[in-house]
Structures are given as C-alpha cells and as structure tokens.
Design an enzyme around this catalytic site. Structure first.
Site, mmCIF file in Angstrom:
data_model
loop_
_atom_site.group_PDB
_atom_site.id
_atom_site.type_symbol
_atom_site.label_atom_id
_atom_site.label_comp_id
_atom_site.label_asym_id
_atom_site.label_seq_id
_atom_site.Cartn_x
_atom_site.Cartn_y
_atom_site.Cartn_z
ATOM 1 N N LYS A 316 10.346 -0.532 5.326
ATOM 2 C CA LYS A 316 10.549 -1.982 5.349
ATOM 3 C C LYS A 316 11.978 -2.349 4.959
ATOM 4 O O LYS A 316 12.604 -3.211 5.577
ATOM 5 C CB LYS A 316 9.531 -2.664 4.434
ATOM 6 C CG LYS A 316 8.110 -2.641 5.001
ATOM 7 C CD LYS A 316 7.145 -3.378 4.113
ATOM 8 C CE LYS A 316 6.721 -2.563 2.912
ATOM 9 N NZ LYS A 316 5.707 -1.552 3.199
ATOM 10 N N ASP A 335 6.526 -7.374 5.954
ATOM 11 C CA ASP A 335 6.110 -7.571 4.571
ATOM 12 C C ASP A 335 4.843 -8.420 4.574
ATOM 13 O O ASP A 335 4.215 -8.625 5.624
ATOM 14 C CB ASP A 335 7.227 -8.217 3.739
ATOM 15 C CG ASP A 335 7.550 -9.630 4.216
ATOM 16 O OD1 ASP A 335 6.955 -10.079 5.213
ATOM 17 O OD2 ASP A 335 8.383 -10.283 3.586
#
Length: 423
Positions: A316, A335
C-alpha cells in the site's frame, strides 16, 4: 468635531503617502491550450509573461483583504511589494484545499486564510500558492520567497519546477469528464467537489518515500510532525507565516541520522525503517536518487516489487509512492477508505469480507478496468469523497471565495488516506 487641518508640508505628505496601502503586483501569463491527458517528463512550455493589465490586480477593494489592512505596518509593507506569477492552472485544474492537505504530501502549511494560501518547498524554491482573487477562472499563482540559488533565473526556474511538481502537463478537466461518463459515483462526487480541482502531484521520489515511511498506522497530526522533523535536517530556505521551511534533505544527510535520535523525536518503530531505507538507498548503484528516478520508466508490478525491498515499505505504501511520485498513474493505494468505495460501488459482492493482499489486487484491477490508465487519479477523487472532513474542505473553498470569515476546522477532524494502514 472636526480637527484643524495641519500645514501641508512636503515631509508630512511623503510620510502619509508611505503609510497608504499599495496595490499588489500580479504578473499574469496568457491561458494555455488544454494538454492531452498524457504525462511528459518535462514541464509544459510557459509563454512569455505579459505585463499586468490595468485594473486586474486591484484587490484593495476586495472585502477579503480586510485582514491585510489590520496587519502591522511592517508586514503590510512587505505584502504591498509581493509579486505573484500566474501558472497555467485554473481552479478546475487544481484546487489548493482539495490537493495539498488531502494525504498526498505533509509538507505544505497554510500561511493565510483570507485569501487562502499554502506555502512549501519545491526543491530549492520556497513558494506560496494562491488562487488569484481577480481572475474569473481562479487562476493559480505563486509567490517566490527566495532565489533558489540563482537570482538571475529564479522565477523561470521556480515556475518550471512547480509545473513539474503540480503535474501541469495533464489536463484534469478532460480526465474528469471521462471519469464522470464512465462512473455514476464519480459524477456525483465530482459535482459535490465543485466539478474539478483534486489533482495528483508529481513529487520528488526521495521526498515521497520518506514521507510515507512515516504514515503507516499513524494519524495526520503525527505524520506532519514527523515529516516536518525530517525536513528540518535539510537546508533552511526561510520563514513564512511563522513556519521555518527547509529543503528536503538528501539521502546522504538522512543516512547520518541515528535511530536513537529519531526515536527520541517520537518516531517510534518507524525510526528503524527511515534509517534502514536511507542506508539501503545510499547503497544502490549510482545512488538512491538515480535508482528511484529509474522506476518512472518501469511497469507498475516491477515498481511495487522494487519499492517493497525497502525497509518499512509494503504494497500500500509502495502504491502511494508510485502514484504520487513515479508516474504510475494507474496505481491504486488500497486502504480502508478505498476498500469501502470498492465494496459499495465497484465490487458489492466483496462487502462483509476482510481486506487481504489478494483482494487489494482485485480492487486495484477493478479501478483500472473502470477508469483506465489514470485510474489512480479517479481513485484519489473517490477517496477524498469518503473523508469525514470533506464537508470542511468544501466549506473552506466556499469561504475563501464568498465570505470574509474563514471556516474553522474542527480539531482532530481531518483524516488522511493512510490512517489505519496495516503493513
């Protein structure tokens, strides 16, 4: 009762004239034709600057300038001599409150409320950005606070650096029209945000890497504090609005910072990641800056894989770095906010499931299938639309253009794209 008139001595007339407010100079550039939605590694050409037209820079009659009139004489004298330089971006191309404080970067500071102004360092250039109050399209302009090490060419160099940093070669209006036509949810969010302005930046890769190393499992207030501390190791550029700004330090400088020093500054376990990444980058063939810049020419899977070799960088964080600094415009940082968008509007069959690395890939692919090569830009808008603080951001835009009183932001109400991120 009227006071008696004083003799009109030349000395008194000169003293009174010196105290009167002077008009702020704004150097305008003619509008540029729309650029095709394809990124170029070089900033777009900027036409020669025209002399300011009569009456276009008169903000003395603007009710929002009342705050300036309350400033001490010394500060008012400085503002009277400000020279703003137009950039080829309107409000529809770039809205400051929808771009700078929404989780892409943590180094800009709001140094004025009325008119809204953000200040930050772009390489060696210390600049303030603001929308020109007299321009119908809300034209973006910059104020240069230092010469960037070369006084003779400081303004052209700063303009070129800003155009690159702000991704000015990409036509945001064209992209938003395409996105809105492809997705009803995007059309709804874009209307709520005023029809444009949430832009993806093209940051320096080194600066971006170390900012996002501070981001995992963190809140925006602590991230800003940590990133500000890191920036303090760089060259001091100047002070604006009570903030002291520095050029972001080099890898070599960061490599000399000890883990203990960072832990004492409140970095916690992230201290070892920062120290480890600095040393890892320093050891790259040709240096870390060259290695990171080379990733701009790679395919996204290779970019993510390469970034994940750095201490503290997971998929991420790697996607954030790829999108915001490495020209990977279809990178999707998945996220909790993006997961919510995906399960509600793109992949409702995944609702109720827990986010896993495998599902992150499925979500990213769904965004690319829907929005194409610039899916990361669309995701960024949908992400902003999910933020609980978005009402405050929109109110801030409205208050800057329609009222004399700035909208107050609730303490602790602002979130960011990487809150609750697990690596």
């Amino acid at each position: 009762m009227r006071l008696p008139l004083l003799p009109r001595s030349p000395t008194l007339v000169a003293a009174v004239a010196a105290m009167l407010p002077r008009r702020r100079r704004v150097v305008r550039s003619p509008p540029l034709p729309p650029s095709p939605p394809q990124h170029s590694s070089t900033p777009p050409p900027v036409p020669p600057v025209e002399a300011p037209k009569s009456g276009t820079a008169d903000d003395d009659d603007d009710p929002r300038s009342s705050a300036r009139r309350r400033l001490p004489l010394a500060t008012a004298a400085v503002e009277a001599q400000e020279e703003w330089h137009a950039l080829p971006l309107s409000t529809a191309d770039l809205s400051l409150p929808l771009t700078l404080p929404t989780g892409q970067t943590f180094l800009w500071r709001r140094t004025s409320l009325s008119p809204l102004r953000f200040t930050g360092a772009v390489g060696p250039h210390l600049v303030s950005l603001s929308h020109l109050p007299g321009a119908e399209d809300g034209r973006l302009a910059f104020l240069l606070h230092n010469d960037g090490g070369c006084a003779a060419s400081s303004v052209p160099a700063a303009r070129a650096a800003l155009c690159d940093y702000l991704n000015a070669a990409v036509s945001l209006a064209d992209l938003w029209r395409e996105f809105a036509a492809a997705d009803e949810r995007f059309a709804e969010v874009s209307t709520r945000l005023g029809g444009g302005g949430a832009r993806v930046l093209r940051q320096d890769p080194v600066e971006c890497v170390f900012q996002f190393l501070c981001s995992s499992n963190n809140n925006i207030a602590r991230i800003e504090k940590m990133v500000w501390t890191l920036a303090g190791y760089g060259e001091r550029l100047g002070e604006v609005g009570g903030f002291v700004f520095h050029r972001f330090p080099t890898i070599e400088r960061l490599a000399r910072v000890s883990e203990q020093e960072l832990r004492e500054a409140g970095f916690g376990y992230r201290a070892k990641y920062i120290v480890g990444t600095a040393k890892e980058l320093q050891a790259k063939p040709g240096g870390g800056e060259k290695w990171l810049a080379s990733l701009r020419e790679k395919e996204l899977p290779e970019v993510i894989e390469s970034l994940c070799t750095l201490p503290g960088v997971g998929p991420k964080v790697a996607a954030c770095i790829a999108l915001f600094s490495l020209d990977q415009n279809h990178a999707i940082p998945v996220d909790t906010h993006v997961w919510k968008v995906a399960t509600q509007y793109l992949l409702p069959e995944l609702a109720g499931k827990s986010l896993t690395p495998k599902l992150s890939v499925i979500v990213a692919d769904a965004f690319v299938a829907r929005f194409g090569n610039y899916a990361g830009w669309a995701q960024n808008v949908l992400f902003i639309g999910q933020l609980p603080s978005q009402k405050l951001v929109v109110a801030e835009v409205i208050s800057d253009s329609d009222t004399t009183k700035p909208t107050k932001r609730k303490r602790g109400g602002k979130r960011n794209r990487i809150e609750n991120m697990q690596e």
